[in-house]
Design a protein around this motif. Sequence first.
Motif, mmCIF file in Angstrom:
data_model
loop_
_atom_site.group_PDB
_atom_site.id
_atom_site.type_symbol
_atom_site.label_atom_id
_atom_site.label_comp_id
_atom_site.label_asym_id
_atom_site.label_seq_id
_atom_site.Cartn_x
_atom_site.Cartn_y
_atom_site.Cartn_z
ATOM 1 N N LEU A 229 3.401 14.648 60.279
ATOM 2 C CA LEU A 229 3.990 15.940 60.137
ATOM 3 C C LEU A 229 4.311 16.650 58.742
ATOM 4 O O LEU A 229 4.204 17.737 58.482
ATOM 5 C CB LEU A 229 4.894 16.433 61.276
ATOM 6 C CG LEU A 229 4.526 16.258 62.823
ATOM 7 C CD1 LEU A 229 5.778 16.138 63.546
ATOM 8 C CD2 LEU A 229 3.599 17.495 62.935
ATOM 9 N N ARG A 230 5.135 15.494 58.140
ATOM 10 C CA ARG A 230 5.749 15.948 56.716
ATOM 11 C C ARG A 230 4.616 16.137 55.834
ATOM 12 O O ARG A 230 4.699 17.072 55.250
ATOM 13 C CB ARG A 230 6.916 14.650 56.400
ATOM 14 C CG ARG A 230 7.901 14.569 57.023
ATOM 15 C CD ARG A 230 8.969 13.795 56.315
ATOM 16 N NE ARG A 230 10.053 13.599 57.006
ATOM 17 C CZ ARG A 230 10.847 12.567 57.560
ATOM 18 N NH1 ARG A 230 10.026 11.334 57.886
ATOM 19 N NH2 ARG A 230 11.820 12.567 58.254
ATOM 20 N N GLU A 231 3.723 15.375 55.965
ATOM 21 C CA GLU A 231 2.561 15.631 55.007
ATOM 22 C C GLU A 231 1.741 16.922 55.222
ATOM 23 O O GLU A 231 1.531 17.435 54.239
ATOM 24 C CB GLU A 231 1.155 14.265 55.376
ATOM 25 C CG GLU A 231 0.165 14.555 54.114
ATOM 26 C CD GLU A 231 0.560 14.524 52.791
ATOM 27 O OE1 GLU A 231 -0.362 14.968 52.218
ATOM 28 O OE2 GLU A 231 1.583 13.909 52.384
ATOM 29 N N ASP A 232 1.865 17.370 56.395
ATOM 30 C CA ASP A 232 1.025 18.518 56.723
ATOM 31 C C ASP A 232 1.880 19.782 56.402
ATOM 32 O O ASP A 232 1.469 20.734 55.698
ATOM 33 C CB ASP A 232 0.755 18.776 58.411
ATOM 34 C CG ASP A 232 0.233 19.892 58.589
ATOM 35 O OD1 ASP A 232 -0.909 20.241 58.226
ATOM 36 O OD2 ASP A 232 0.492 20.688 59.467
ATOM 37 N N GLN B 295 3.225 23.982 52.398
ATOM 38 C CA GLN B 295 3.916 24.524 51.380
ATOM 39 C C GLN B 295 3.296 24.935 50.096
ATOM 40 O O GLN B 295 3.348 25.635 49.273
ATOM 41 C CB GLN B 295 5.207 23.688 51.123
ATOM 42 C CG GLN B 295 6.202 24.022 52.218
ATOM 43 C CD GLN B 295 7.240 22.870 52.482
ATOM 44 O OE1 GLN B 295 7.278 22.142 51.355
ATOM 45 N NE2 GLN B 295 8.332 23.125 53.136
ATOM 46 N N GLU B 296 2.620 23.846 49.686
ATOM 47 C CA GLU B 296 1.724 23.729 48.604
ATOM 48 C C GLU B 296 0.799 25.140 48.518
ATOM 49 O O GLU B 296 0.628 25.614 47.446
ATOM 50 C CB GLU B 296 1.096 22.442 48.168
ATOM 51 C CG GLU B 296 0.264 22.364 46.966
ATOM 52 C CD GLU B 296 -0.117 21.106 46.866
ATOM 53 O OE1 GLU B 296 -1.527 20.827 46.265
ATOM 54 O OE2 GLU B 296 0.327 19.976 46.957
ATOM 55 N N TYR B 297 -0.109 25.130 49.622
ATOM 56 C CA TYR B 297 -0.971 26.210 49.736
ATOM 57 C C TYR B 297 -0.183 27.630 49.483
ATOM 58 O O TYR B 297 -0.803 28.466 48.625
ATOM 59 C CB TYR B 297 -1.343 26.119 51.053
ATOM 60 C CG TYR B 297 -2.421 27.327 51.461
ATOM 61 C CD1 TYR B 297 -3.577 27.442 51.047
ATOM 62 C CD2 TYR B 297 -1.916 28.321 52.397
ATOM 63 C CE1 TYR B 297 -4.639 28.476 51.240
ATOM 64 C CE2 TYR B 297 -2.733 29.338 52.839
ATOM 65 C CZ TYR B 297 -4.117 29.249 51.980
ATOM 66 O OH TYR B 297 -4.944 30.427 52.433
ATOM 67 N N TYR B 298 0.940 27.942 50.088
ATOM 68 C CA TYR B 298 1.514 29.005 49.879
ATOM 69 C C TYR B 298 2.053 29.236 48.511
ATOM 70 O O TYR B 298 2.102 30.351 47.834
ATOM 71 C CB TYR B 298 2.589 29.300 50.779
ATOM 72 C CG TYR B 298 2.285 29.458 52.284
ATOM 73 C CD1 TYR B 298 1.257 30.228 52.755
ATOM 74 C CD2 TYR B 298 3.084 28.824 53.494
ATOM 75 C CE1 TYR B 298 0.914 30.388 53.931
ATOM 76 C CE2 TYR B 298 2.618 29.069 54.701
ATOM 77 C CZ TYR B 298 1.340 29.848 55.061
ATOM 78 O OH TYR B 298 0.986 29.934 56.196
ATOM 79 N N ARG B 299 2.700 28.258 48.029
ATOM 80 C CA ARG B 299 3.009 28.051 46.528
ATOM 81 C C ARG B 299 1.894 28.478 45.740
ATOM 82 O O ARG B 299 2.062 29.482 44.560
ATOM 83 C CB ARG B 299 3.639 27.068 46.256
ATOM 84 C CG ARG B 299 5.332 26.986 46.379
ATOM 85 C CD ARG B 299 5.767 25.813 45.617
ATOM 86 N NE ARG B 299 6.484 24.779 46.626
ATOM 87 C CZ ARG B 299 5.960 23.613 46.851
ATOM 88 N NH1 ARG B 299 5.125 23.069 46.134
ATOM 89 N NH2 ARG B 299 6.627 22.888 47.937
ATOM 90 N N ASN B 300 0.624 28.156 45.814
ATOM 91 C CA ASN B 300 -0.448 28.656 45.130
ATOM 92 C C ASN B 300 -1.090 29.946 45.402
ATOM 93 O O ASN B 300 -2.017 30.251 45.052
ATOM 94 C CB ASN B 300 -1.376 27.417 45.076
ATOM 95 C CG ASN B 300 -0.943 26.171 44.603
ATOM 96 O OD1 ASN B 300 0.029 26.149 43.382
ATOM 97 N ND2 ASN B 300 -1.309 25.108 44.946
#
Length: 58
Positions: free
Chosen positions: A19-22, A27-32
């Motif tokens: 779950l943490r990895e997901d 978060q990385e997807y939204y940041r990019n």
Amino acid sequence: MEWTPEAIKAEMDYRQEALREDARRVQEYYRNGGKPRSWWHRMTHRHEPEVPAGPQAA
């Protein structure tokens, strides 16, 4: 398999790490610059592993 306290803890740790990895990926997807998808898109475009067809019931 018998569910000992150690086995339960190991399973919980495994799932929590997944779950943490997901969450990290999202978060990385939204940041990019990724855009949030609607609930309908998420339900109809799932990326789940294919389950091989087992013995077919008659």
